[in-house]
Write a protein that holds these residues in place. Structure first.
Motif, PDB file in Angstrom:
ATOM      1  N   VAL A  18      39.243  35.916  19.160  1.00  0.00           N
ATOM      2  CA  VAL A  18      40.021  36.098  20.380  1.00  0.00           C
ATOM      3  C   VAL A  18      39.521  35.076  21.393  1.00  0.00           C
ATOM      4  N   ALA A  19      40.348  34.093  21.692  1.00  0.00           N
ATOM      5  CA  ALA A  19      39.965  33.070  22.662  1.00  0.00           C
ATOM      6  C   ALA A  19      39.963  33.654  24.065  1.00  0.00           C
ATOM      7  N   ARG A  20      39.044  33.174  24.901  1.00  0.00           N
ATOM      8  CA  ARG A  20      38.981  33.654  26.284  1.00  0.00           C
ATOM      9  C   ARG A  20      40.299  33.398  27.005  1.00  0.00           C
ATOM     10  N   ARG A  21      40.903  32.248  26.734  1.00  0.00           N
ATOM     11  CA  ARG A  21      42.172  31.932  27.378  1.00  0.00           C
ATOM     12  C   ARG A  21      43.238  32.955  26.998  1.00  0.00           C
ATOM     13  N   HIS A  22      43.260  33.318  25.713  1.00  0.00           N
ATOM     14  CA  HIS A  22      44.231  34.304  25.240  1.00  0.00           C
ATOM     15  C   HIS A  22      43.973  35.665  25.885  1.00  0.00           C
ATOM     16  N   LEU A  23      42.700  36.049  25.999  1.00  0.00           N
ATOM     17  CA  LEU A  23      42.361  37.310  26.642  1.00  0.00           C
ATOM     18  C   LEU A  23      42.783  37.292  28.111  1.00  0.00           C
ATOM     19  N   GLY A  24      42.578  36.170  28.790  1.00  0.00           N
ATOM     20  CA  GLY A  24      43.007  36.039  30.182  1.00  0.00           C
ATOM     21  C   GLY A  24      44.511  36.160  30.329  1.00  0.00           C
ATOM     22  N   GLU A  25      45.243  35.531  29.418  1.00  0.00           N
ATOM     23  CA  GLU A  25      46.705  35.631  29.449  1.00  0.00           C
ATOM     24  C   GLU A  25      47.158  37.067  29.197  1.00  0.00           C
ATOM     25  N   GLU A  28      46.601  39.003  32.400  1.00  0.00           N
ATOM     26  CA  GLU A  28      47.606  38.672  33.404  1.00  0.00           C
ATOM     27  C   GLU A  28      48.957  39.307  33.090  1.00  0.00           C
ATOM     28  N   GLU A  29      49.266  39.413  31.812  1.00  0.00           N
ATOM     29  CA  GLU A  29      50.557  39.980  31.414  1.00  0.00           C
ATOM     30  C   GLU A  29      50.567  41.505  31.510  1.00  0.00           C
ATOM     31  N   LEU A  30      49.476  42.143  31.094  1.00  0.00           N
ATOM     32  CA  LEU A  30      49.474  43.596  30.995  1.00  0.00           C
ATOM     33  C   LEU A  30      49.056  44.321  32.266  1.00  0.00           C
ATOM     34  N   ALA A  31      48.216  43.720  33.099  1.00  0.00           N
ATOM     35  CA  ALA A  31      47.698  44.404  34.289  1.00  0.00           C
ATOM     36  C   ALA A  31      48.814  44.876  35.228  1.00  0.00           C
ATOM     37  N   PRO A  32      49.788  44.026  35.590  1.00  0.00           N
ATOM     38  CA  PRO A  32      50.846  44.524  36.487  1.00  0.00           C
ATOM     39  C   PRO A  32      51.670  45.659  35.867  1.00  0.00           C
ATOM     40  N   ARG A  33      51.896  45.591  34.562  1.00  0.00           N
ATOM     41  CA  ARG A  33      52.659  46.652  33.891  1.00  0.00           C
ATOM     42  C   ARG A  33      51.888  47.964  33.900  1.00  0.00           C
ATOM     43  N   TRP A  34      50.567  47.882  33.673  1.00  0.00           N
ATOM     44  CA  TRP A  34      49.723  49.076  33.674  1.00  0.00           C
ATOM     45  C   TRP A  34      49.700  49.697  35.060  1.00  0.00           C
ATOM     46  N   GLU A  35      49.526  48.869  36.092  1.00  0.00           N
ATOM     47  CA  GLU A  35      49.519  49.366  37.468  1.00  0.00           C
ATOM     48  C   GLU A  35      50.855  50.021  37.811  1.00  0.00           C
ATOM     49  N   ALA A  36      51.964  49.397  37.416  1.00  0.00           N
ATOM     50  CA  ALA A  36      53.290  49.956  37.701  1.00  0.00           C
ATOM     51  C   ALA A  36      53.478  51.291  36.993  1.00  0.00           C
ATOM     52  N   ARG A  37      53.014  51.380  35.748  1.00  0.00           N
ATOM     53  CA  ARG A  37      53.133  52.636  34.998  1.00  0.00           C
ATOM     54  C   ARG A  37      52.315  53.738  35.658  1.00  0.00           C
ATOM     55  N   CYS A  38      51.098  53.413  36.063  1.00  0.00           N
ATOM     56  CA  CYS A  38      50.246  54.406  36.726  1.00  0.00           C
ATOM     57  C   CYS A  38      50.884  54.874  38.028  1.00  0.00           C
ATOM     58  N   GLU A  39      51.405  53.936  38.802  1.00  0.00           N
ATOM     59  CA  GLU A  39      52.035  54.298  40.068  1.00  0.00           C
ATOM     60  C   GLU A  39      53.284  55.141  39.834  1.00  0.00           C
ATOM     61  N   PRO A  58      40.365  58.779  44.348  1.00  0.00           N
ATOM     62  CA  PRO A  58      39.333  58.586  43.325  1.00  0.00           C
ATOM     63  C   PRO A  58      39.529  57.278  42.567  1.00  0.00           C
ATOM     64  N   LYS A  59      38.441  56.714  42.137  1.00  0.00           N
ATOM     65  CA  LYS A  59      38.462  55.444  41.404  1.00  0.00           C
ATOM     66  C   LYS A  59      38.288  55.716  39.913  1.00  0.00           C
ATOM     67  N   TYR A  60      38.852  54.832  39.112  1.00  0.00           N
ATOM     68  CA  TYR A  60      38.674  54.928  37.670  1.00  0.00           C
ATOM     69  C   TYR A  60      37.233  54.584  37.320  1.00  0.00           C
ATOM     70  N   GLU A  61      36.712  55.202  36.263  1.00  0.00           N
ATOM     71  CA  GLU A  61      35.377  54.855  35.804  1.00  0.00           C
ATOM     72  C   GLU A  61      35.379  53.461  35.197  1.00  0.00           C
ATOM     73  N   LEU A  62      36.459  53.092  34.549  1.00  0.00           N
ATOM     74  CA  LEU A  62      36.592  51.762  33.970  1.00  0.00           C
ATOM     75  C   LEU A  62      37.781  51.056  34.608  1.00  0.00           C
ATOM     76  N   VAL A  63      37.566  49.834  35.026  1.00  0.00           N
ATOM     77  CA  VAL A  63      38.673  49.046  35.566  1.00  0.00           C
ATOM     78  C   VAL A  63      39.550  48.588  34.407  1.00  0.00           C
ATOM     79  N   PHE A  64      40.718  48.043  34.712  1.00  0.00           N
ATOM     80  CA  PHE A  64      41.673  47.692  33.667  1.00  0.00           C
ATOM     81  C   PHE A  64      41.090  46.723  32.643  1.00  0.00           C
ATOM     82  N   THR A  65      40.320  45.741  33.108  1.00  0.00           N
ATOM     83  CA  THR A  65      39.728  44.767  32.172  1.00  0.00           C
ATOM     84  C   THR A  65      38.853  45.472  31.153  1.00  0.00           C
ATOM     85  N   ASP A  66      38.016  46.399  31.613  1.00  0.00           N
ATOM     86  CA  ASP A  66      37.147  47.134  30.698  1.00  0.00           C
ATOM     87  C   ASP A  66      37.949  48.030  29.763  1.00  0.00           C
TER      88      ASP A  66
END
Length: 85
Positions: A18-25, A28-39, A58-66
């Motif tokens: 898993v390349a770091r660039r691929h993980l970053g992409e 970037e692609e999934l974080a907004p979708r996850w936030e929208a779903r949670c909201e 309350p805050k999540y124990e793990l942030v989205f990246t984790d």
């Protein structure tokens, strides 16, 4: 996440290939979708507009990246989150 921490996190065999660039992409692609779903779930539960500012409460124990890294480890290794009883 700092560069040194990112390298340490990517060192286990579960992340080889898993390349770091691929993980970053992926982040970037999934974080907004996850936030929208949670909201959306929160809005349905409240059945009205929010009363507090975004980020309050309350805050999540793990942030989205984790959470994403944990999901990748689970998918690649089949490890569970709890030790067997």
């Amino acid at each position: 996440m700092k560069t040194k921490q990112a390298r340490a996190a990517m060192a286990p065999p579960a992340f080889r290939g898993v390349a770091r660039r691929h993980l970053g992409e992926l982040l970037e692609e999934l974080a907004p979708r996850w936030e929208a779903r949670c909201e959306s779930v929160r809005h349905e539960r409240r059945q009205r507009a929010r009363r507090r500012q975004a980020g309050a409460g309350p805050k999540y124990e793990l942030v989205f990246t984790d959470r994403l890294l944990a999901a990748l480890v689970h998918l690649r290794t089949g490890l569970t989150t709890r030790p067997p009883a």
